[in-house]
Design an enzyme around this catalytic site. Structure first.
Site, PDB file in Angstrom:
ATOM      1  CE  LYS A  51      -4.118  -1.930   0.023  1.00 53.61           C
ATOM      2  NZ  LYS A  51      -5.071  -1.957   1.144  1.00 53.61           N
TER       3      LYS A  51
ATOM      4  NE  ARG B 182      -7.422  -8.923  -1.289  1.00 49.86           N
ATOM      5  CZ  ARG B 182      -6.990  -8.060  -2.206  1.00 49.86           C
ATOM      6  NH1 ARG B 182      -6.176  -7.059  -1.823  1.00 49.86           N
ATOM      7  NH2 ARG B 182      -7.341  -8.155  -3.475  1.00 49.86           N
TER       8      ARG B 182
END
Length: 351
Positions: free
Chosen positions: A281, A318
């Protein structure tokens, strides 16, 4: 917004504490912080929690049943299989179904117990793709993986894709809109009877990073997810089939993301498994000098954030980098278990 204090389990450990608070069936909290909007936080010993909070305490403490048939007594890895040309970190890598399937099999071999297949990018600024195109991308990947007995999740916000994916063998519905993407999303999920992942997102992918704002990001996200869990329960989806995801990077600034990560244990109060997606991210780069590393060079930061989540009781990670994450988890869980038993490389694996 609730007026009841929020409970944040703190000083978490995997070792049983005689005076601690059980958390999600396999953790213990040595203390609990009461958080309330507009007031000061208060740290309490578990035994000092007022009886009026018994319902919330029960949600925190109750052991989590198996999710999609998978035991949650250890952290699980969900491998990301984006079948898109424009995902933020791996767009275009798996446009061919054959390659996506091959990489999914490799992820399973490396330790991923869930394979999350998505055919629409939800990166900041992304536009929706036509329904037919999303179906064309995901179904030829889901079917071969499911036929091999693997647990496949479909990453979609469309009821029509949920139905088609379920017919193809998908066993989990992972929805970034928490089943609000279309009018019949909730009804469809209830009818299909599959476990669901409810993620928090402020706005939609096209606009979510324009100017995200919260009164208190952890409490606001908690309230929204609590409302969506309540909607699922009312629709006939039992809590045992619901996982929640705070949506790191989805309508959040760097500060929002860091506060959410620090307060992840708060979400045990929803009584559901926690899924965390921090892999590659952009907040990782924002902590670095200059422009920071490109998405595929963010694994060290991804792993640090993932292990911070595991320390706070996250049950499902994840990730893009499956083999490396599984290796790190093996070491982390071995260390956590070392004081309970004599560790041996020949002892049963914790992962």
């Amino acid at each position: 917004m609730t007026s009841t204090p929020y409970l944040l389990p703190t000083a978490l450990t995997r070792h049983a504490l005689s005076d601690g608070l059980p958390v999600a069936g396999n953790l213990w909290a040595a203390s609990v912080t009461l958080r309330q909007r507009g007031g000061k936080d208060h740290a309490l010993a578990p035994a000092a929690l007022p009886p009026a909070l018994a319902e919330r305490v029960e949600l925190i403490s109750a052991p989590r049943p198996a999710f999609a048939g998978l035991s949650l007594d250890r952290p699980l890895v969900m491998g990301i299989i984006n079948v898109t040309p424009d995902s933020f970190s791996d767009g275009g890598d798996r446009l061919q179904a054959e390659r996506a399937v091959a990489e999914g099999l490799a992820m399973a071999e490396a330790g991923a117990v869930i394979l999350d297949v998505g055919g629409e990018s939800t990166r900041p600024g992304a536009d929706p793709v036509p329904l037919e195109e999303e179906l064309r991308r995901v179904l030829p990947v889901i079917s071969p993986l499911a036929e091999r007995g693997l647990v496949v999740s479909v990453d979609t916000r469309r009821p029509a894709v949920m139905r088609a994916a379920a017919e193809a063998g998908a066993r989990i519905l992972n929805d970034v809109t928490a089943l609000t993407g279309e009018a019949d999303s909730l009804e469809t999920a209830a009818e299909l009877g599959l476990p669901v992942v409810l993620m928090h997102m402020q706005g939609d992918p096209r606009t979510m990073q324009a100017d995200p704002r919260y009164h208190d990001v952890a409490l606001d996200v908690f309230d929204r997810l609590e409302a969506r869990v309540g909607a699922c329960l009312a629709a006939g989806i039992p809590r045992a089939r619901i996982a929640v995801d705070p949506g790191i990077g989805f309508g959040k600034t760097l500060e929002h993301n860091l506060k959410l990560l620090d307060n992840l244990a708060l979400f045990h109060g929803l009584g559901c498994p926690l899924l965390l997606g921090v892999s590659r991210k952009s907040f990782i780069s924002k902590l670095m000098p200059g422009e920071g590393p490109a998405p595929k060079q963010r694994f060290p930061g991804s792993l640090a954030a993932a292990l911070a989540g595991v320390q706070r009781g996250v049950q499902i990670l994840r990730v893009h980098d499956v083999a490396e994450t599984c290796q790190a988890l093996k070491v982390w869980t071995a260390i956590a278990a070392s004081s309970e038993r004599e560790f041996s490389p020949k002892a049963p694996s914790l992962l």
